[in-house]
Design a protein around this motif. Structure first.
Motif, PDB file in Angstrom:
ATOM      1  N   TYR A   1     -10.166  -0.209  -9.220  1.00 51.53           N
ATOM      2  CA  TYR A   1      -9.150  -1.219  -9.517  1.00 51.53           C
ATOM      3  C   TYR A   1      -8.035  -1.208  -8.480  1.00 51.53           C
ATOM      4  N   VAL A   2      -7.688  -0.041  -7.956  1.00 54.76           N
ATOM      5  CA  VAL A   2      -6.688   0.001  -6.887  1.00 54.76           C
ATOM      6  C   VAL A   2      -7.203  -0.725  -5.652  1.00 54.76           C
ATOM      7  N   ASP A   3      -8.463  -0.482  -5.282  1.00 50.91           N
ATOM      8  CA  ASP A   3      -9.045  -1.173  -4.120  1.00 50.91           C
ATOM      9  C   ASP A   3      -9.092  -2.681  -4.345  1.00 50.91           C
TER      10      ASP A   3
ATOM     11  N   LEU B   1       6.121  -7.451  -0.333  1.00 52.41           N
ATOM     12  CA  LEU B   1       6.766  -7.232  -1.629  1.00 52.41           C
ATOM     13  C   LEU B   1       6.005  -6.176  -2.423  1.00 52.41           C
ATOM     14  N   ALA B   2       4.679  -6.292  -2.435  1.00 58.52           N
ATOM     15  CA  ALA B   2       3.860  -5.309  -3.146  1.00 58.52           C
ATOM     16  C   ALA B   2       4.097  -3.905  -2.606  1.00 58.52           C
ATOM     17  N   ALA B   3       4.196  -3.766  -1.285  1.00 54.69           N
ATOM     18  CA  ALA B   3       4.433  -2.458  -0.679  1.00 54.69           C
ATOM     19  C   ALA B   3       5.772  -1.879  -1.129  1.00 54.69           C
ATOM     20  N   GLY B   4       6.787  -2.715  -1.162  1.00 49.78           N
ATOM     21  CA  GLY B   4       8.095  -2.252  -1.601  1.00 49.78           C
ATOM     22  C   GLY B   4       8.098  -1.804  -3.050  1.00 49.78           C
ATOM     23  N   LEU B   5       7.384  -2.527  -3.894  1.00 53.14           N
ATOM     24  CA  LEU B   5       7.298  -2.160  -5.310  1.00 53.14           C
ATOM     25  C   LEU B   5       6.548  -0.841  -5.485  1.00 53.14           C
ATOM     26  N   LEU B   6       5.466  -0.659  -4.716  1.00 56.14           N
ATOM     27  CA  LEU B   6       4.736   0.607  -4.785  1.00 56.14           C
ATOM     28  C   LEU B   6       5.623   1.765  -4.358  1.00 56.14           C
ATOM     29  N   ARG B   7       6.360   1.597  -3.293  1.00 56.77           N
ATOM     30  CA  ARG B   7       7.193   2.698  -2.792  1.00 56.77           C
ATOM     31  C   ARG B   7       8.304   3.049  -3.774  1.00 56.77           C
ATOM     32  N   PHE B   8       8.802   2.071  -4.482  1.00 54.45           N
ATOM     33  CA  PHE B   8       9.781   2.353  -5.528  1.00 54.45           C
ATOM     34  C   PHE B   8       9.174   3.263  -6.593  1.00 54.45           C
ATOM     35  N   GLY B   9       7.947   2.958  -7.001  1.00 51.42           N
ATOM     36  CA  GLY B   9       7.270   3.781  -7.998  1.00 51.42           C
ATOM     37  C   GLY B   9       6.954   5.174  -7.490  1.00 51.42           C
ATOM     38  N   ILE B  10       6.511   5.260  -6.244  1.00 51.88           N
ATOM     39  CA  ILE B  10       6.196   6.574  -5.664  1.00 51.88           C
ATOM     40  C   ILE B  10       7.444   7.442  -5.614  1.00 51.88           C
ATOM     41  N   ALA B  11       8.573   6.851  -5.237  1.00 55.72           N
ATOM     42  CA  ALA B  11       9.822   7.610  -5.187  1.00 55.72           C
ATOM     43  C   ALA B  11      10.270   8.036  -6.580  1.00 55.72           C
ATOM     44  N   ARG B  12      10.029   7.206  -7.565  1.00 55.92           N
ATOM     45  CA  ARG B  12      10.477   7.522  -8.919  1.00 55.92           C
ATOM     46  C   ARG B  12       9.649   8.640  -9.527  1.00 55.92           C
TER      47      ARG B  12
ATOM     48  N   GLN C   1       7.707  10.851  -7.907  1.00 57.47           N
ATOM     49  CA  GLN C   1       7.827  12.043  -7.065  1.00 57.47           C
ATOM     50  C   GLN C   1       6.599  12.958  -7.149  1.00 57.47           C
ATOM     51  N   ILE C   2       5.424  12.346  -7.275  1.00 56.07           N
ATOM     52  CA  ILE C   2       4.184  13.135  -7.256  1.00 56.07           C
ATOM     53  C   ILE C   2       3.190  12.557  -6.231  1.00 56.07           C
ATOM     54  N   GLY C   3       3.674  11.669  -5.368  1.00 56.26           N
ATOM     55  CA  GLY C   3       2.839  11.132  -4.301  1.00 56.26           C
ATOM     56  C   GLY C   3       2.035   9.907  -4.670  1.00 56.26           C
ATOM     57  N   VAL C   4       2.086   9.518  -5.937  1.00 58.58           N
ATOM     58  CA  VAL C   4       1.352   8.323  -6.378  1.00 58.58           C
ATOM     59  C   VAL C   4       2.248   7.530  -7.320  1.00 58.58           C
ATOM     60  N   THR C   5       1.823   6.294  -7.584  1.00 67.69           N
ATOM     61  CA  THR C   5       2.443   5.473  -8.613  1.00 67.69           C
ATOM     62  C   THR C   5       1.316   4.845  -9.426  1.00 67.69           C
ATOM     63  N   THR C   6       1.584   3.788 -10.123  1.00 71.45           N
ATOM     64  CA  THR C   6       0.548   3.099 -10.882  1.00 71.45           C
ATOM     65  C   THR C   6       0.665   1.594 -10.649  1.00 71.45           C
TER      66      THR C   6
ATOM     67  N   VAL D   1      -5.158   4.569 -20.422  1.00 66.93           N
ATOM     68  CA  VAL D   1      -5.719   4.238 -19.113  1.00 66.93           C
ATOM     69  C   VAL D   1      -4.664   3.694 -18.147  1.00 66.93           C
ATOM     70  N   PHE D   2      -3.491   3.396 -18.647  1.00 66.75           N
ATOM     71  CA  PHE D   2      -2.466   2.667 -17.902  1.00 66.75           C
ATOM     72  C   PHE D   2      -2.146   3.302 -16.551  1.00 66.75           C
ATOM     73  N   TYR D   3      -2.046   4.624 -16.515  1.00 65.22           N
ATOM     74  CA  TYR D   3      -1.604   5.305 -15.299  1.00 65.22           C
ATOM     75  C   TYR D   3      -2.746   5.704 -14.365  1.00 65.22           C
ATOM     76  N   ASP D   4      -3.988   5.445 -14.762  1.00 64.71           N
ATOM     77  CA  ASP D   4      -5.122   5.928 -13.963  1.00 64.71           C
ATOM     78  C   ASP D   4      -5.333   5.180 -12.645  1.00 64.71           C
ATOM     79  N   PRO D   5      -5.154   3.864 -12.560  1.00 62.16           N
ATOM     80  CA  PRO D   5      -5.207   3.232 -11.234  1.00 62.16           C
ATOM     81  C   PRO D   5      -3.937   3.585 -10.462  1.00 62.16           C
ATOM     82  N   ALA D   6      -4.051   4.554  -9.548  1.00 57.51           N
ATOM     83  CA  ALA D   6      -2.870   5.199  -8.964  1.00 57.51           C
ATOM     84  C   ALA D   6      -2.847   5.048  -7.438  1.00 57.51           C
ATOM     85  N   PRO D   7      -2.189   4.018  -6.918  1.00 62.02           N
ATOM     86  CA  PRO D   7      -2.084   3.861  -5.468  1.00 62.02           C
ATOM     87  C   PRO D   7      -1.130   4.876  -4.856  1.00 62.02           C
ATOM     88  N   THR D   8      -1.282   5.063  -3.556  1.00 60.73           N
ATOM     89  CA  THR D   8      -0.493   6.050  -2.823  1.00 60.73           C
ATOM     90  C   THR D   8       0.274   5.369  -1.686  1.00 60.73           C
ATOM     91  N   GLU D   9       0.985   6.165  -0.920  1.00 57.87           N
ATOM     92  CA  GLU D   9       1.713   5.641   0.236  1.00 57.87           C
ATOM     93  C   GLU D   9       0.768   4.977   1.230  1.00 57.87           C
TER      94      GLU D   9
END
Length: 305
Positions: A290-292, A213-224, A226-231, A189-197
């Motif tokens: 959970y993302v909301d 800070l949270a926004a910066g951490l999310l963007r790092f994950g989104i860039a890593r 490379q599918i438009g989402v992170t976790t 289930v770890f990757y299912d809560p998947a925020p976006t840009e």
């Protein structure tokens, strides 16, 4: 009524997301944070944890340094996932406060015995928790609920359990013997809560340092990825403490494989097994909710359903 919680962390990007949530949700009473080597060295974990809590405005939460390595194996930091500093290499200003003088095991013991029973949430390898239960076994009775991020129902070896499988085996067996409720928030289930840009943009729209800070951490994950989402990763386990209805679990027997090489650290999950550690294993999560919940809490300091 608030839920007293302690987080054991190896901060890490997603540990930071979890800390921001725990620090700000009004339904959680964050009593302490303990640090262990895992994603990065324990000294970097301490520095990152203090930085996150200060950014969230929680200078009151004690932070203690714990185990610098697993019980048996050598440490294997995961810098690829979290950046060289464990915090996405954002260059965030470091904290100026000092760590609690107690070892993490002593802080855990003190917090567990001083007040009401506590929900203990482990987001890292379980070295600190194993040391606690071996040194002060009576503290098991003071753990209201144990939630840990780790394991999987597949043949894969998940990082937290694989980093220190002996500790994971000790903790599962000790808490099962004390009848402490255990929830395994696993890779299934770890990757299912998947925020976006768009989630990052909402958080970055204001001037709140914690949200930024949270926004910066999310963007790092989104860039890593490379599918438009992170976790939100580990943060999902803390969301499950607040709203357990968003996580579906099944009672299953779980033991940790301690032999061999390629499968050492695997969690052997059996619906009908006879191993004493019969725990709640996560099988499905309401990722969107959970993302909301996480974004609204981190962005506003509270969550309004």
């Amino acid at each position: 009524m608030t839920i007293p919680v302690i987080l054991d962390v190896d901060t890490g990007v997603d540990d930071a997301l979890a800390l921001l949530f725990a620090a700000r949700h009004p339904g959680l009473d964050l009593r302490a944070v303990t640090c262990v080597a895992g994603n990065v060295s324990v000294d970097k974990v301490v520095a990152n944890t203090l930085t996150v809590l200060d950014t969230a405005g929680r200078h009151d939460v004690p932070v203690a340094r714990g185990a610098a390595r697993p019980l048996v194996a050598a440490p294997r930091p995961d810098r690829v996932v979290h950046g060289r500093d464990g915090m996405a290499d954002l260059g965030w200003p470091p904290s100026s406060r000092t760590v609690d003088p107690r070892h993490a095991v002593e802080l855990l013991r003190d917090e567990l015995t001083a007040g009401p029973p506590v929900t203990l949430v482990a987001l890292a390898p379980l070295t600190n928790i194993a040391l606690l239960l071996r040194t002060y076994p009576e503290t098991a009775e003071r753990i209201e609920r144990f939630v840990f991020v780790g394991g999987t129902t597949t043949d894969a070896v998940e990082f937290n359990v694989g980093h220190d499988p002996e500790s994971a085996a000790i903790v599962l067996d000790a808490l099962a013997a004390s009848s402490t409720p255990i929830t395994m928030y696993d890779l299934d289930v770890f990757y299912d809560p998947a925020p976006t840009e768009s989630d990052a943009a909402v958080l970055d729209a204001g001037t709140d340092p914690g949200a930024q800070l949270a926004a910066g951490l999310l963007r790092f994950g989104i860039a890593r990825y490379q599918i438009g989402v992170t976790t939100i990763g580990d943060a999902g386990a803390v969301c499950a403490v607040v709203e357990p209805a968003g996580l579906r679990t099944e009672r299953r027997s779980v033991r940790v494989e301690l032999s061999g090489t390629s499968k050492r650290g695997r969690t052997l999950v059996d619906p009908g097994g006879d191993h004493p550690a019969v725990i709640n294993v996560a099988v499905e999560v309401d990722g969107a909710h959970y993302v909301d919940l996480w974004r609204s809490t981190v962005g506003a300091g509270t969550f309004e359903p």
